[in-house]
Design a protein around this motif. Structure first.
Motif, PDB file in Angstrom:
ATOM      1  N   GLY A 135      -7.706   8.082   6.005  1.00 28.83           N
ATOM      2  CA  GLY A 135      -6.656   7.082   6.213  1.00 28.83           C
ATOM      3  C   GLY A 135      -7.109   5.678   5.856  1.00 28.83           C
TER       4      GLY A 135
ATOM      5  N   LYS B   4      -1.355   8.528  13.264  1.00 27.69           N
ATOM      6  CA  LYS B   4      -1.997   8.417  11.941  1.00 27.69           C
ATOM      7  C   LYS B   4      -1.295   7.442  11.007  1.00 27.69           C
TER       8      LYS B   4
ATOM      9  N   LYS C  37       0.851  -1.194   0.000  1.00 22.94           N
ATOM     10  CA  LYS C  37       0.000   0.000   0.000  1.00 22.94           C
ATOM     11  C   LYS C  37       0.885   1.241   0.000  1.00 22.94           C
TER      12      LYS C  37
ATOM     13  N   ASP D  87      -5.276   2.227   4.306  1.00 23.94           N
ATOM     14  CA  ASP D  87      -4.568   1.222   5.125  1.00 23.94           C
ATOM     15  C   ASP D  87      -5.486   0.025   5.352  1.00 23.94           C
TER      16      ASP D  87
END
Ligand code: ADP
Ligand code: ASP
Ligand code: MG
Length: 408
Positions: free
Chosen positions: A151, A209, A7, A154
């Motif tokens: 986010g 984060k 990723k 992920d």
């Protein structure tokens, strides 16, 4: 030969040169004999730009349409990477969530992944294709586009790794791994070689984060090993894995902060059974997650009730609380957006006393006032004024000796 999910975050695909670098890394991994599934974020800053566009149209964008808009950032980045790989002679294909298919619930803006169909991807992999999947997005049962929360790529990556039973999920980002605290705030932060799922879960949910919390939940549940590493250099990063005996069980292993919450206080609430339930039921019905709660009972039979909610849900929560506060005869509602939460995390806290007092003393020495406190077995959190956040992080990092060992 392994099946590797890679990723790349926004800063790793921020411009054409970086996308070319990513293509090079993907090609090398593939030519090393591995199957590769790539999950991408939007180009850095793009999701914010799209959210601003929506806010320029209306104060309260329709949540379904906002997801249609903000999911486009990932469509751009996956097509560009696939194009680059194809120009290098590789057999790559870009895939959106509905093509994969990544099924979620219908909570626009914070949807949860319910199921990922591995068959399409496995079929393509058998033909030795490189798959480039859009992160952050899903599709609900009726075909609406959803997004997974900020986010969220992920989580897309780890969930795909789980669905494919991948050997490893590599998270490429703009730092070298998981540090004792945010290295962009504290220059003394130390990179960890490994961290347990449980500690990473705490760090992420308390604001670090570097990984979205839900991605760590998936990793823990399906035992997906994660390797967080830099997309700008080849060094080994941090492995997020199951707790094992040779992990250092430091009393405090990390410091995290979160500026994304706001505080609401309902003043002079009549102190009788059922009022808390009346206040919080509409909030939970609206799918708003309440974090810290404190209640102070006064001698006059009235209580003040303070709690925190994500800033993204703040207006909604405030509106609901104002209605209930009137119904239950509370005096009023106060709101404060300028707060942050600083936390210390460590599995070793389970068996040590005096950790909280050391934390409070370190903050007091800098004149930082604590507005709320909450604790669990392996963390302590304090709400403070947001302008002190960075100072508090550095002071706590120092107070618990988390920095690099310095030569004297
Ligand atoms: P990406 O765009 O690659 O997903 P993010 O900005 O979401 O990257 O996450 C990486 C950032 O997380 C780092 O730049 C760093 O500022 C921040 N961060 C916060 N806490 C930590 C920590 N404990 N270790 C590493 N990075 C952290
Ligand atoms: N592009 C999305 C965001 O900015 C998802 C991600 O980067 O993981 O939040
Ligand atoms: Mg991220």
């Amino acid at each position: 030969m392994a099946l590797i999910v890679q990723k790349y975050g926004g800063s790793s695909v921020g411009d054409a040169r970086k996308i070319k670098d990513v293509a090079r890394r993907v090609k090398d991994t593939y030519e090393g004999g591995n199957d590769v599934v790539v999950v991408l974020s939007a180009m850095g800053g793009e999701t914010d730009r799209l959210l601003d566009l929506a806010r320029n149209i209306t104060d309260q964008p329709d949540e379904r349409e906002q997801d249609v808009l903000i999911s486009t950032g990932e469509q751009v980045s996956i097509s560009l990477l696939a194009m680059r790989l194809k120009s290098l002679g590789m057999d790559a294909v870009s895939l959106l969530a509905h093509q994969v298919k990544i099924e979620t619930d219908s909570e626009f803006g914070k949807a949860r992944i319910l199921e990922i169909d591995p068959d399409n991807m496995l079929g393509e992999l058998q033909h030795r294709k490189i798959l480039i999947v859009a992160g952050f997005q899903g599709v609900d049962a009726t075909g609406n586009i959803t997004t997974l929360g900020r986010g969220g790529s992920d989580t897309s990556a780890v969930a795909i790794a789980a669905a494919l039973n991948a050997d490893i999920c590599e998270i490429y980002t703009d730092v070298e791994g998981v540090f004792t605290t945010d290295p962009n705030v504290c220059p003394d932060a130390r990179k960890l070689d490994k961290i347990s799922y449980d500690e990473m879960l705490e760090m992420a949910s308390l604001g670090a984060k570097v990984l979205q919390t839900r991605s760590v939940e998936f990793a823990k549940k399906f035992r997906v090993p994660i390797h967080v590493r830099s997309s700008f250099q080849d060094s080994t990063g941090t492995f997020v894995i199951e707790e094992n005996r040779d992990m250092e069980s430091a009393i405090v292993s990390g410091v995290a902060y979160n500026k994304d919450e706001a505080k609401i206080t309902v003043t002079k609430v009549p102190n009788r059974p059922g009022t808390a339930s009346k206040l919080f039921t509409p909030i939970s019905d609206a799918n708003i997650v309440v974090d810290m709660i404190i209640q102070n009972v006064g001698a006059d039979g009235l209580t003040d009730l303070t709690f925190t909610v994500p800033k993204t849900d703040f207006e909604k929560a405030l509106g609901l609380v104002e209605v209930t506060a009137r119904e239950i005869g509370a005096q009023g509602v106060l709101a404060d957006r300028n707060i942050s939460k600083v936390s210390i995390i460590g599995v070793g806290m389970r068996s040590h006393s005096g950790v909280a007092s050391r934390m409070f003393a370190a903050l007091a020495d800098e004149g930082i006032n604590i507005m709320m406190i909450s604790t669990s077995e392996i963390k302590i959190s304090c709400v403070i004024k947001s302008k002190y956040t960075e100072l508090a992080v550095r002071v706590l990092h120092d107070a618990f000796g988390l920095g690099e060992e310095k030569e004297i």
